[in-house]
Design a protein around this motif. Structure first.
Motif, PDB file in Angstrom:
ATOM      1  N   ASP A  59       0.852  -1.195   0.000  1.00  0.00           N
ATOM      2  CA  ASP A  59       0.000   0.000   0.000  1.00  0.00           C
ATOM      3  C   ASP A  59       0.887   1.245   0.000  1.00  0.00           C
ATOM      4  O   ASP A  59       1.692   1.444   0.919  1.00  0.00           O
ATOM      5  N   LEU A  60       0.746   2.085  -1.016  1.00  0.00           N
ATOM      6  CA  LEU A  60       1.568   3.290  -1.120  1.00  0.00           C
ATOM      7  C   LEU A  60       1.003   4.485  -0.357  1.00  0.00           C
ATOM      8  O   LEU A  60       1.622   5.559  -0.360  1.00  0.00           O
ATOM      9  N   THR A  61      -0.113   4.316   0.318  1.00  0.00           N
ATOM     10  CA  THR A  61      -0.710   5.443   1.035  1.00  0.00           C
ATOM     11  C   THR A  61       0.264   6.100   2.018  1.00  0.00           C
ATOM     12  O   THR A  61       0.356   7.345   2.059  1.00  0.00           O
ATOM     13  N   PRO A  62       1.031   5.339   2.814  1.00  0.00           N
ATOM     14  CA  PRO A  62       1.987   6.002   3.724  1.00  0.00           C
ATOM     15  C   PRO A  62       3.026   6.837   2.979  1.00  0.00           C
ATOM     16  O   PRO A  62       3.439   7.895   3.479  1.00  0.00           O
ATOM     17  N   LEU A  63       3.447   6.391   1.807  1.00  0.00           N
ATOM     18  CA  LEU A  63       4.415   7.166   1.034  1.00  0.00           C
ATOM     19  C   LEU A  63       3.788   8.464   0.527  1.00  0.00           C
ATOM     20  O   LEU A  63       4.418   9.529   0.580  1.00  0.00           O
ATOM     21  N   LEU A  64       2.568   8.395   0.055  1.00  0.00           N
ATOM     22  CA  LEU A  64       1.896   9.597  -0.432  1.00  0.00           C
ATOM     23  C   LEU A  64       1.699  10.598   0.704  1.00  0.00           C
ATOM     24  O   LEU A  64       1.842  11.817   0.508  1.00  0.00           O
ATOM     25  N   ARG A  65       1.414  10.100   1.889  1.00  0.00           N
ATOM     26  CA  ARG A  65       1.276  10.997   3.050  1.00  0.00           C
ATOM     27  C   ARG A  65       2.615  11.650   3.391  1.00  0.00           C
ATOM     28  O   ARG A  65       2.678  12.836   3.742  1.00  0.00           O
ATOM     29  N   ALA A  66       3.673  10.860   3.300  1.00  0.00           N
ATOM     30  CA  ALA A  66       5.002  11.423   3.580  1.00  0.00           C
ATOM     31  C   ALA A  66       5.354  12.502   2.565  1.00  0.00           C
ATOM     32  O   ALA A  66       5.938  13.536   2.925  1.00  0.00           O
ATOM     33  N   LEU A  67       5.001  12.296   1.296  1.00  0.00           N
ATOM     34  CA  LEU A  67       5.258  13.304   0.269  1.00  0.00           C
ATOM     35  C   LEU A  67       4.489  14.588   0.548  1.00  0.00           C
ATOM     36  O   LEU A  67       4.984  15.694   0.302  1.00  0.00           O
ATOM     37  N   ASP A  68       3.289  14.436   1.060  1.00  0.00           N
ATOM     38  CA  ASP A  68       2.488  15.619   1.396  1.00  0.00           C
ATOM     39  C   ASP A  68       3.072  16.363   2.600  1.00  0.00           C
ATOM     40  O   ASP A  68       2.938  17.585   2.713  1.00  0.00           O
ATOM     41  N   ALA A  69       3.735  15.617   3.495  1.00  0.00           N
ATOM     42  CA  ALA A  69       4.190  16.200   4.761  1.00  0.00           C
ATOM     43  C   ALA A  69       5.538  16.893   4.659  1.00  0.00           C
ATOM     44  O   ALA A  69       5.833  17.801   5.449  1.00  0.00           O
ATOM     45  N   GLY A  70       6.388  16.468   3.703  1.00  0.00           N
ATOM     46  CA  GLY A  70       7.718  17.075   3.640  1.00  0.00           C
ATOM     47  C   GLY A  70       8.650  16.329   2.711  1.00  0.00           C
ATOM     48  O   GLY A  70       8.209  15.477   1.921  1.00  0.00           O
ATOM     49  N   PRO A  71       9.957  16.605   2.791  1.00  0.00           N
ATOM     50  CA  PRO A  71      10.916  15.977   1.883  1.00  0.00           C
ATOM     51  C   PRO A  71      10.978  14.462   2.075  1.00  0.00           C
ATOM     52  O   PRO A  71      10.850  13.952   3.193  1.00  0.00           O
ATOM     53  N   VAL A  72      11.208  13.769   0.963  1.00  0.00           N
ATOM     54  CA  VAL A  72      11.321  12.312   0.966  1.00  0.00           C
ATOM     55  C   VAL A  72      12.567  11.931   0.167  1.00  0.00           C
ATOM     56  O   VAL A  72      12.824  12.485  -0.903  1.00  0.00           O
ATOM     57  N   ILE A  73      13.349  10.982   0.689  1.00  0.00           N
ATOM     58  CA  ILE A  73      14.494  10.419  -0.011  1.00  0.00           C
ATOM     59  C   ILE A  73      14.210   8.941  -0.249  1.00  0.00           C
ATOM     60  O   ILE A  73      13.918   8.200   0.701  1.00  0.00           O
ATOM     61  N   LEU A  74      14.286   8.517  -1.497  1.00  0.00           N
ATOM     62  CA  LEU A  74      14.038   7.123  -1.852  1.00  0.00           C
ATOM     63  C   LEU A  74      15.351   6.351  -1.887  1.00  0.00           C
ATOM     64  O   LEU A  74      16.380   6.874  -2.308  1.00  0.00           O
ATOM     65  N   THR A  75      15.324   5.090  -1.461  1.00  0.00           N
ATOM     66  CA  THR A  75      16.477   4.206  -1.600  1.00  0.00           C
ATOM     67  C   THR A  75      16.032   2.951  -2.338  1.00  0.00           C
ATOM     68  O   THR A  75      14.996   2.364  -2.021  1.00  0.00           O
ATOM     69  N   VAL A  76      16.826   2.559  -3.321  1.00  0.00           N
ATOM     70  CA  VAL A  76      16.529   1.370  -4.121  1.00  0.00           C
ATOM     71  C   VAL A  76      17.832   0.612  -4.345  1.00  0.00           C
ATOM     72  O   VAL A  76      18.863   1.217  -4.655  1.00  0.00           O
ATOM     73  N   THR A  77      17.780  -0.708  -4.203  1.00  0.00           N
ATOM     74  CA  THR A  77      19.002  -1.503  -4.337  1.00  0.00           C
ATOM     75  C   THR A  77      18.961  -2.505  -5.480  1.00  0.00           C
ATOM     76  O   THR A  77      19.891  -3.286  -5.639  1.00  0.00           O
ATOM     77  N   SER A  78      17.898  -2.475  -6.301  1.00  0.00           N
ATOM     78  CA  SER A  78      17.850  -3.379  -7.450  1.00  0.00           C
ATOM     79  C   SER A  78      16.937  -2.804  -8.521  1.00  0.00           C
ATOM     80  O   SER A  78      16.027  -2.014  -8.232  1.00  0.00           O
ATOM     81  N   GLY A  79      17.188  -3.239  -9.759  1.00  0.00           N
ATOM     82  CA  GLY A  79      16.341  -2.810 -10.857  1.00  0.00           C
ATOM     83  C   GLY A  79      14.920  -3.299 -10.708  1.00  0.00           C
ATOM     84  O   GLY A  79      13.963  -2.559 -10.997  1.00  0.00           O
ATOM     85  N   ASP A  80      14.748  -4.530 -10.236  1.00  0.00           N
ATOM     86  CA  ASP A  80      13.395  -5.053 -10.031  1.00  0.00           C
ATOM     87  C   ASP A  80      12.658  -4.247  -8.978  1.00  0.00           C
ATOM     88  O   ASP A  80      11.455  -3.978  -9.114  1.00  0.00           O
ATOM     89  N   GLY A  81      13.359  -3.858  -7.926  1.00  0.00           N
ATOM     90  CA  GLY A  81      12.716  -3.050  -6.894  1.00  0.00           C
ATOM     91  C   GLY A  81      12.254  -1.711  -7.427  1.00  0.00           C
ATOM     92  O   GLY A  81      11.173  -1.227  -7.079  1.00  0.00           O
TER      93      GLY A  81
END
Length: 278
Positions: free
Chosen positions: A194-216
């Protein structure tokens, strides 16, 4: 490594999440999104929290073990026929060693085991193997510079990996004369996240994404749906040049490359993002 034009990093006290003065390394202003599989997220999330970051665990990849077919099972039985056994990921190491140990209570003698990256090496460390670990980098190509893998005429290599993994390592070893087989132990699937927590974080302030694979990253983009453009505006921390190139091709412009997937290197890179000029 860092993004172009970014300052260098000091290694001081990163493992504790604090600087030499005792202050948290991270400001706590930006929410850091950890996209690793749920059962592997804590290895990054816990150090990030200790460093002062609010963390959102948002798994975009799940590891699904697969049953060995008859040909793969025969490779398990023929383990002592191989000169080298290469594990390309912690998942491959864990699942592969568990499968092999059921048939091999004692490991074949004079067999060299190779691990791609410290995390994979750590997953293999307690199994009593003749083990060599590539300490730098997170890709299988790291091993290709090793002297023992240059002249491989009539040598046999078994590569433990996930289903449909990259072919560069195997192809290069074959070009050097090796007979290469694969033991494919898991498949990577997109979880029902569920991406709802991420969308809330985007609304609240800066967000930094971390990804460790192409599939991810692919799965994150799929899950984002109509909100993908919002994610493309966020700083994205990746762990290899190949992954950085793929992310760039997908429209992510604020890219930062950590030296490795280790928590220490990821924290150093995130600290540089927070310290950059606005």
């Amino acid at each position: 490594m860092t993004a172009a034009g970014c300052p260098g990093h000091s290694p001081a006290a990163v493992s504790t999440g604090r600087s030499v003065t005792g202050d948290p390394l991270l400001s706590g202003v930006a929410t850091v999104v950890v996209t690793r599989p749920a059962n592997q997220a804590a290895a990054l999330s816990d150090p990030l929290r200790a460093a002062g970051a609010p963390v959102l665990e948002l798994p975009t990849l799940a590891i699904q073990p697969i049953e060995l077919d008859p040909a793969q099972r025969q490779r398990v039985l023929d383990l002592d026929h191989y000169d080298f056994v290469i594990c390309v990921s912690p998942n491959a190491a864990q699942l592969g060693l568990e499968a092999l140990a059921d048939y091999w209570p004692q490991w074949p003698v004079r067999q060299q085991w190779l691990a791609v990256g410290p995390a994979t090496g750590a997953a293999m460390a307690d199994w009593g193997l003749n083990l060599k670990v590539a300490q730098q980098g997170a890709t299988s190509e790291t091993l290709l510079d090793w002297p023992e893998l240059q002249q491989l005429h009539q040598r046999r290599v078994l590569i433990l990996r996930g289903e449909g993994g990259r072919e560069t390592l195997g192809q290069t070893l074959r070009q050097r004369g090796a007979r290469v087989d694969y033991l494919e132990l898991y498949r990577r699937v997109c979880p029902d996240t569920d991406l709802t927590p991420l969308l809330r974080a985007l609304d609240a302030g800066p967000v930094i994404l971390t990804v460790t694979s192409g599939d991810g990253l692919r799965n994150l983009m799929t899950l984002a749906g109509p909100d993908l453009d919002r994610l493309r505006l966020c700083p994205l921390v990746v762990v290899s040049g190949r992954l950085a190139q793929f992310a760039r091709e997908q429209g992510f412009a604020d890219l930062w490359q950590a030296r490795s997937p280790s928590a220490a290197d990821m924290i150093q890179t995130i600290a540089s993002i927070e310290k950059r000029e606005p």
